[in-house]
Scaffold this motif. Structure first.
Motif, PDB file in Angstrom:
ATOM      1  N   ARG A 155       0.838  -1.191   0.000  1.00  0.00           N
ATOM      2  CA  ARG A 155       0.000   0.000   0.000  1.00  0.00           C
ATOM      3  C   ARG A 155       0.877   1.246   0.000  1.00  0.00           C
ATOM      4  O   ARG A 155       2.056   1.208   0.363  1.00  0.00           O
ATOM      5  N   ARG A 156       0.286   2.380  -0.389  1.00  0.00           N
ATOM      6  CA  ARG A 156       0.990   3.660  -0.346  1.00  0.00           C
ATOM      7  C   ARG A 156       0.628   4.399   0.936  1.00  0.00           C
ATOM      8  O   ARG A 156      -0.531   4.453   1.326  1.00  0.00           O
ATOM      9  N   GLY A 157       1.618   4.974   1.555  1.00  0.00           N
ATOM     10  CA  GLY A 157       1.380   5.691   2.799  1.00  0.00           C
ATOM     11  C   GLY A 157       1.490   7.190   2.633  1.00  0.00           C
ATOM     12  O   GLY A 157       1.817   7.700   1.559  1.00  0.00           O
ATOM     13  N   LEU A 158       1.225   7.907   3.732  1.00  0.00           N
ATOM     14  CA  LEU A 158       1.372   9.351   3.742  1.00  0.00           C
ATOM     15  C   LEU A 158       2.826   9.754   3.951  1.00  0.00           C
ATOM     16  O   LEU A 158       3.233  10.844   3.568  1.00  0.00           O
ATOM     17  N   MET A 159       3.597   8.859   4.590  1.00  0.00           N
ATOM     18  CA  MET A 159       5.014   9.101   4.829  1.00  0.00           C
ATOM     19  C   MET A 159       5.807   7.873   4.432  1.00  0.00           C
ATOM     20  O   MET A 159       5.286   6.745   4.448  1.00  0.00           O
ATOM     21  N   SER A 160       7.064   8.090   4.076  1.00  0.00           N
ATOM     22  CA  SER A 160       7.922   6.992   3.640  1.00  0.00           C
ATOM     23  C   SER A 160       8.334   6.115   4.824  1.00  0.00           C
ATOM     24  O   SER A 160       8.531   6.604   5.943  1.00  0.00           O
ATOM     25  N   THR A 193      -8.431   2.628   7.523  1.00  0.00           N
ATOM     26  CA  THR A 193      -9.381   3.227   6.587  1.00  0.00           C
ATOM     27  C   THR A 193      -8.664   4.025   5.504  1.00  0.00           C
ATOM     28  O   THR A 193      -9.032   3.985   4.326  1.00  0.00           O
ATOM     29  N   VAL A 194      -7.604   4.741   5.909  1.00  0.00           N
ATOM     30  CA  VAL A 194      -6.831   5.519   4.943  1.00  0.00           C
ATOM     31  C   VAL A 194      -5.873   4.625   4.166  1.00  0.00           C
ATOM     32  O   VAL A 194      -5.737   4.747   2.947  1.00  0.00           O
ATOM     33  N   LEU A 195      -5.208   3.703   4.856  1.00  0.00           N
ATOM     34  CA  LEU A 195      -4.211   2.841   4.209  1.00  0.00           C
ATOM     35  C   LEU A 195      -4.811   2.038   3.068  1.00  0.00           C
ATOM     36  O   LEU A 195      -4.209   1.915   1.988  1.00  0.00           O
ATOM     37  N   TYR A 196      -6.008   1.493   3.277  1.00  0.00           N
ATOM     38  CA  TYR A 196      -6.650   0.669   2.262  1.00  0.00           C
ATOM     39  C   TYR A 196      -7.643   1.455   1.403  1.00  0.00           C
ATOM     40  O   TYR A 196      -8.410   0.854   0.642  1.00  0.00           O
TER      41      TYR A 196
END
Length: 519
Positions: free
Chosen positions: A145-150, A202-205
């Motif tokens: 998944r893509r996150g808000l931070m690396s 909820t945000v991650l997926y």
């Protein structure tokens, strides 16, 4: 019949709701009646609109449900996230507040000796680090998944340093490795979620969410990156966001909180700013005192005079259980607490997590050898001295003055317990710390750091050791601003009287009587 008479600031907000367009940030000074303002503004929104009022915590949300119009959904951001995730994951999804703890326990069961040692010494820090990673929206490598931070070592190290975690340099790499693995396992478990997951998963997926026409969010100055992301998901295209907060009450930068939250909201949602500058909590003299720090705060035209004073001499009997004693640092509060206890004044010191942090530090320094001596060669004090020297040297070398001051305050607080309690063994010291720190209400005088006092109020507020503000280590611009914010939060807790006191000015009743008789 509604007898509410809006101020000019409240009327401007009403006009924005009823006749305006777009999004707004309401800059609400301390005690400005923001909840009443918003509840009345909500009544202006047509019942055909889908509206949510996102409260700071569950108890406030429950209270608001009885006050807002029936077409307004009062809840927390966590509740909103939980609704979306439950619908996505299905009815078999359950909440387990010990999810991360269980994951760590399973990891440690068959781990090598180095991992077990880290788990032993840093169990609470590792769990906290996983929670911070979720609050910042870090997607662990391997989850797809893509996150808000690396998910990089530097990001994890920054979280450790900025959130005042007592992890020695040599242990940071293994601690981060454990936390990253725990975060990955947690992200892969979809049928069990904890409090942090209600937002994070909820945000991650990228879970579909019900989208509202209007979102009102409280305490906007303290929102985390993951909460910002949830707001973006929950507002329909063309919807209107109203974020309420006070940038002058952003006081958590010392542990890495985003003190620029409201500016980021303004940029993300193209918000206009509306002031809510009249305080209905504070009397005239307290407002005048607060204006040194925040010029825009105003007293209500009906506010009483109130008082701001300094007590050069006082006794334990001068306090009552409804008073609030607050201080910049923890150490003076502990000394004050013992002084009051010796005079049979029942007290409580807010901040169970502060006590837990002190206990955790003692355990790490003591290597959990329960009962180790406190004094003498290689005793706890010797180890504390060595720990403090290393922590301050390292923090100053990195330019992290806040970290250095936090370490000094922990050291001084533990020494205050040692000196005042008279205990000789570390297990007795830990028991003493756990006994004094309590968030339980009752007929006790409340003592609190300013950070813990945010959201509280009292007729009489005592600011202990006012010379601690600003911190001598606040050298950077953002640090000096945080210190001004802290003092502003402190003085605006007072509903009638603000009293400046120093711990050493407390005297026995007979001494005070004699001095007052001479005077």
């Amino acid at each position: 019949m509604n007898s509410f008479k809006p101020s000019k600031y409240q009327q401007a907000i009403n006009d924005f709701i009823e006749k305006g367009a777009g999004c707004a940030i309401i800059e609400a000074v301390a005690g400005s009646g923001k909840t009443t303002t918003i509840v009345n503004a909500l009544k202006l929104i047509p019942t055909t609109q889908k509206v949510a009022f996102l409260a700071f915590n569950k108890s406030i949300a429950v209270e608001l449900k009885a006050r807002v119009p029936s077409h307004v959904d009062a809840m927390t951001l966590n509740s909103m996230g939980h609704r979306a995730w439950s619908k996505y994951a299905g009815r078999f999804c359950k909440i387990d507040g010990n999810k991360t703890r269980g994951i760590l326990q399973s990891m440690f069961e068959y781990a090598d000796e180095d991992t077990k040692r880290c788990a032993h010494d840093y169990r609470s820090e590792i769990g906290r680090l996983v929670g911070l990673a979720k609050a910042n929206g870090i997607a662990p490598t391997g989850c797809g998944r893509r996150g808000l931070m690396s998910d990089t070592p530097d990001v994890w190290r920054d979280m450790i340093e900025s959130h005042d975690m007592d992890i020695v340099d040599a242990d940071i790499a293994p601690v981060v490795s454990i936390a990253r693995e725990a975060l990955l396992r947690s992200a892969q478990i979809k049928d069990v979620i904890d409090f942090d997951d209600q937002l994070y998963m909820t945000v991650l997926y990228d879970v579909p969410m019900f989208r509202f026409d209007w979102l009102f969010v409280d305490e906007a100055q303290d929102l985390s990156p993951i909460q910002h992301a949830l707001l973006r998901k929950a507002l329909r295209h063309g919807g209107r966001l109203v974020a309420v907060g006070d940038p002058h009450q952003a006081i958590y930068g010392f542990r890495g909180a985003d003190s620029d939250s409201m500016n980021r909201l303004q940029q993300a949602f193209d918000c206009q700013r509306l002031p809510l500058s009249m305080s209905y909590r504070c009397p005239q003299n307290v407002v005048h005192y607060a204006q040194r720090l925040v010029s825009e705060i105003e007293a209500s035209t009906t506010a009483e005079d109130g008082a701001v004073m300094c007590w050069p001499l006082y006794t334990a009997k001068d306090f009552n259980v409804k008073d609030l004693v607050i201080c910049r640092n923890t150490k003076p509060l502990i000394g004050m607490a013992y002084s009051l206890i010796r005079h049979r004044v029942p007290v409580r010191v807010l901040g169970r997590e502060i006590g837990n942090g002190l206990v955790s530090l003692i355990n790490k320094i003591d290597r959990r050898k329960k009962g180790r001596k406190i004094h003498g060669e290689n005793g706890l004090i010797d180890r504390l001295d060595s720990w403090l020297a290393k922590e301050v040297t390292r923090a100053v070398a990195k330019g992290d003055e806040a970290k250095a001051e936090a370490s000094e305050d922990k050291y001084n607080t533990i020494m205050e317990f040692v000196n005042d309690s008279g205990v000789e063994r570390t297990d007795d010291l830990i028991a003493e710390i756990e006994r004094l720190f309590s968030d339980e209400a009752g007929d006790k005088l409340t003592l609190s750091t300013i950070h813990k006092a945010k959201g509280l109020e009292a007729d009489r507020v005592f600011l202990l050791e006012p010379e601690l503000l600003p911190s001598r280590r606040a050298r950077k611009d953002w640090q000096r601003q945080q210190e001004a914010n802290l003092e502003y939060v402190a003085v605006t807790r007072a509903k009638h009287t603000l009293v400046l006191i120093r711990q050493n000015d407390m005297v026995a009743p007979q001494v005070a009587a004699a001095v007052r008789e001479v005077a």
